[in-house]
Design a protein around this motif. Structure first.
Motif, PDB file in Angstrom:
ATOM      1  N   PHE A  76       0.834  -1.202   0.000  1.00  0.00           N
ATOM      2  CA  PHE A  76       0.000   0.000   0.000  1.00  0.00           C
ATOM      3  C   PHE A  76       0.869   1.253   0.000  1.00  0.00           C
ATOM      4  CE2 PHE A  76      -2.075   3.431   2.371  1.00  0.00           C
ATOM      5  CZ  PHE A  76      -3.226   3.604   1.622  1.00  0.00           C
ATOM      6  N   GLU A  77       1.890   1.269   0.831  1.00  0.00           N
ATOM      7  CA  GLU A  77       2.773   2.434   0.906  1.00  0.00           C
ATOM      8  C   GLU A  77       3.513   2.658  -0.412  1.00  0.00           C
ATOM      9  OE1 GLU A  77       3.316   4.825   2.949  1.00  0.00           O
ATOM     10  OE2 GLU A  77       1.953   4.188   4.525  1.00  0.00           O
ATOM     11  N   MET A  78       4.034   1.598  -0.996  1.00  0.00           N
ATOM     12  CA  MET A  78       4.754   1.733  -2.257  1.00  0.00           C
ATOM     13  C   MET A  78       3.823   2.233  -3.371  1.00  0.00           C
ATOM     14  SD  MET A  78       7.860   1.023  -1.526  1.00  0.00           S
ATOM     15  CE  MET A  78       7.413   1.808   0.044  1.00  0.00           C
ATOM     16  N   SER A  79       2.598   1.732  -3.378  1.00  0.00           N
ATOM     17  CA  SER A  79       1.638   2.134  -4.411  1.00  0.00           C
ATOM     18  C   SER A  79       1.205   3.585  -4.230  1.00  0.00           C
ATOM     19  CB  SER A  79       0.411   1.215  -4.370  1.00  0.00           C
ATOM     20  OG  SER A  79       0.774  -0.120  -4.647  1.00  0.00           O
ATOM     21  N   SER A  80       1.017   4.002  -2.991  1.00  0.00           N
ATOM     22  CA  SER A  80       0.594   5.385  -2.743  1.00  0.00           C
ATOM     23  C   SER A  80       1.698   6.367  -3.128  1.00  0.00           C
ATOM     24  CB  SER A  80       0.200   5.576  -1.272  1.00  0.00           C
ATOM     25  OG  SER A  80       1.325   5.555  -0.427  1.00  0.00           O
ATOM     26  N   GLU A  81       2.947   6.001  -2.860  1.00  0.00           N
ATOM     27  CA  GLU A  81       4.063   6.865  -3.228  1.00  0.00           C
ATOM     28  C   GLU A  81       4.239   6.926  -4.744  1.00  0.00           C
ATOM     29  OE1 GLU A  81       7.538   5.627  -1.103  1.00  0.00           O
ATOM     30  OE2 GLU A  81       6.622   5.983   0.863  1.00  0.00           O
ATOM     31  N   LEU A  82       4.028   5.792  -5.404  1.00  0.00           N
ATOM     32  CA  LEU A  82       4.140   5.754  -6.863  1.00  0.00           C
ATOM     33  C   LEU A  82       3.117   6.678  -7.511  1.00  0.00           C
ATOM     34  CD1 LEU A  82       5.471   4.439  -9.361  1.00  0.00           C
ATOM     35  CD2 LEU A  82       3.716   2.660  -9.232  1.00  0.00           C
ATOM     36  N   LEU A  83       1.879   6.624  -7.038  1.00  0.00           N
ATOM     37  CA  LEU A  83       0.840   7.496  -7.580  1.00  0.00           C
ATOM     38  C   LEU A  83       1.155   8.959  -7.297  1.00  0.00           C
ATOM     39  CD1 LEU A  83      -1.910   8.112  -8.850  1.00  0.00           C
ATOM     40  CD2 LEU A  83      -2.952   7.688  -6.598  1.00  0.00           C
ATOM     41  N   ALA A  84       1.558   9.257  -6.073  1.00  0.00           N
ATOM     42  CA  ALA A  84       1.855  10.644  -5.705  1.00  0.00           C
ATOM     43  C   ALA A  84       2.993  11.207  -6.555  1.00  0.00           C
ATOM     44  CB  ALA A  84       2.204  10.730  -4.221  1.00  0.00           C
ATOM     45  N   ASP A  85       4.006  10.395  -6.797  1.00  0.00           N
ATOM     46  CA  ASP A  85       5.146  10.850  -7.603  1.00  0.00           C
ATOM     47  C   ASP A  85       4.729  11.132  -9.045  1.00  0.00           C
ATOM     48  OD1 ASP A  85       6.813  10.667  -5.439  1.00  0.00           O
ATOM     49  OD2 ASP A  85       7.670   8.728  -6.000  1.00  0.00           O
ATOM     50  N   GLU A  89       4.627  14.663 -10.988  1.00  0.00           N
ATOM     51  CA  GLU A  89       5.376  14.801 -12.240  1.00  0.00           C
ATOM     52  C   GLU A  89       4.513  15.458 -13.314  1.00  0.00           C
ATOM     53  OE1 GLU A  89       7.585  11.915 -15.570  1.00  0.00           O
ATOM     54  OE2 GLU A  89       6.879  11.095 -13.667  1.00  0.00           O
ATOM     55  N   TYR A  90       3.237  15.078 -13.364  1.00  0.00           N
ATOM     56  CA  TYR A  90       2.346  15.657 -14.369  1.00  0.00           C
ATOM     57  C   TYR A  90       1.964  17.094 -14.006  1.00  0.00           C
ATOM     58  CZ  TYR A  90      -1.646  16.457 -17.415  1.00  0.00           C
ATOM     59  OH  TYR A  90      -2.506  16.995 -18.339  1.00  0.00           O
ATOM     60  N   THR A  91       1.574  17.327 -12.759  1.00  0.00           N
ATOM     61  CA  THR A  91       1.112  18.665 -12.384  1.00  0.00           C
ATOM     62  C   THR A  91       2.239  19.699 -12.426  1.00  0.00           C
ATOM     63  OG1 THR A  91       1.442  18.144 -10.027  1.00  0.00           O
ATOM     64  CG2 THR A  91      -0.767  17.807 -10.944  1.00  0.00           C
ATOM     65  N   ASN A 120      -2.643  10.096 -17.569  1.00  0.00           N
ATOM     66  CA  ASN A 120      -2.294   8.675 -17.710  1.00  0.00           C
ATOM     67  C   ASN A 120      -2.026   8.030 -16.344  1.00  0.00           C
ATOM     68  OD1 ASN A 120      -1.791   6.302 -19.149  1.00  0.00           O
ATOM     69  ND2 ASN A 120       0.396   6.745 -19.363  1.00  0.00           N
ATOM     70  N   LEU A 121      -2.981   8.212 -15.444  1.00  0.00           N
ATOM     71  CA  LEU A 121      -2.825   7.721 -14.076  1.00  0.00           C
ATOM     72  C   LEU A 121      -3.599   6.433 -13.796  1.00  0.00           C
ATOM     73  CD1 LEU A 121      -3.241  11.100 -12.133  1.00  0.00           C
ATOM     74  CD2 LEU A 121      -1.099   9.890 -12.591  1.00  0.00           C
ATOM     75  N   GLU A 122      -4.262   5.887 -14.813  1.00  0.00           N
ATOM     76  CA  GLU A 122      -5.153   4.752 -14.569  1.00  0.00           C
ATOM     77  C   GLU A 122      -4.446   3.565 -13.920  1.00  0.00           C
ATOM     78  OE1 GLU A 122      -5.058   6.431 -17.377  1.00  0.00           O
ATOM     79  OE2 GLU A 122      -7.084   6.898 -18.097  1.00  0.00           O
ATOM     80  N   ASN A 123      -3.271   3.208 -14.423  1.00  0.00           N
ATOM     81  CA  ASN A 123      -2.566   2.037 -13.886  1.00  0.00           C
ATOM     82  C   ASN A 123      -2.176   2.235 -12.424  1.00  0.00           C
ATOM     83  OD1 ASN A 123      -2.744   0.668 -16.320  1.00  0.00           O
ATOM     84  ND2 ASN A 123      -0.720   1.314 -17.026  1.00  0.00           N
TER      85      ASN A 123
END
Length: 238
Positions: A76-85, A89-91, A120-123
């Motif tokens: 969960f932590e790794m996935s949340s950090e991946l999404l946040a990063d 990057e996009y914003t 492109n955040l779906e994954n």
């Protein structure tokens, strides 16, 4: 060449060969020990990050401890950090006007859904949604109170910060930690805890991926606010 000279030459050749062999063996052992130590240090760093709970908790909350050391919490932590990063990057490519428009429309499901496609955040969203489901399904996470959940997320953020190599450390005169940096890091940790708390509360939403995207957007915004406050703090100290 006399027999005596041949004997001496042979002796010196053997001595030289033995010396070179000894040097090679010593170097080889030292190198192996070096790489073993390096590998062990890396493994220990990972272990400390994944198993932070027992040493980081100030009390003996075995439920928090068991969740913190679980594979589900780690994922969960790794996935949340991946999404946040990836979100950041996009914003970071948006203009101030575009960024403000995004923040103003966070409650518009259609707007958020369109933003998810553009970025492109779906994954990453699906990965985090799955990790959240596993965390809730396979651990005692739902038995934690709201305060305990916040404590869990903040403790992880603190332990993760301790195991990272900081390339830049700001120090006040006299060697104390810079108070502006302390305030920023505290704001970062709180923002991350709020983001992950909000994410875990998205399971009953009609559009769970949109809900998670909204949580990530608010996290990004809160970090920006912390950055601005940090810059103002530094200016005031100048």
């Amino acid at each position: 060449m006399s027999a005596r000279r041949k004997k001496n030459a042979l002796f010196y050749a053997i001595a030289l060969a033995c010396s070179l062999t000894a040097i090679f063996i010593t170097y080889s052992c030292s190198t192996d020990e070096y790489y073993t130590d390096e590998t062990q240090m890396a493994e220990n760093g990972i272990a400390k990050t994944r198993g932070f709970s027992s040493r980081m908790l100030n009390n003996e909350n075995t439920l928090i401890d068991s969740i913190a050391s679980s594979d589900e919490f780690w994922e969960f932590e790794m996935s949340s950090e991946l999404l946040a990063d990836k979100f950041h990057e996009y914003t970071s490519t948006l203009s101030e006007e575009e960024y403000d428009k995004l923040m103003e429309n966070l409650n518009d499901d259609d707007y958020v859904e369109d933003f998810m496609r553009k970025a492109n955040l779906e994954n990453e969203l699906q990965q985090l949604a799955k990790a959240k489901e596993n965390l809730i399904k396979h651990t005692g996470f739902l038995r934690l109170s709201a305060d305990e959940r916040t404590q869990l997320f903040i403790l992880y953020a603190e332990s993760n910060e301790l195991t990272k190599v900081k390339l830049l450390k700001t120090r006040e005169e006299g060697g104390g930690t810079n108070s502006c940096e302390e305030q920023k890091q505290a704001a970062y940790k709180q923002a991350k805890a709020d983001y992950e708390n909000a994410t875990t509360n998205c399971q009953g939403d009609n559009m769970p991926l949109g809900c998670i995207a909204q949580a990530a957007a608010k996290y990004d915004r809160n970090k920006r606010i912390a950055d601005r406050e940090y810059a103002d703090c530094i200016k005031n100290k100048a």
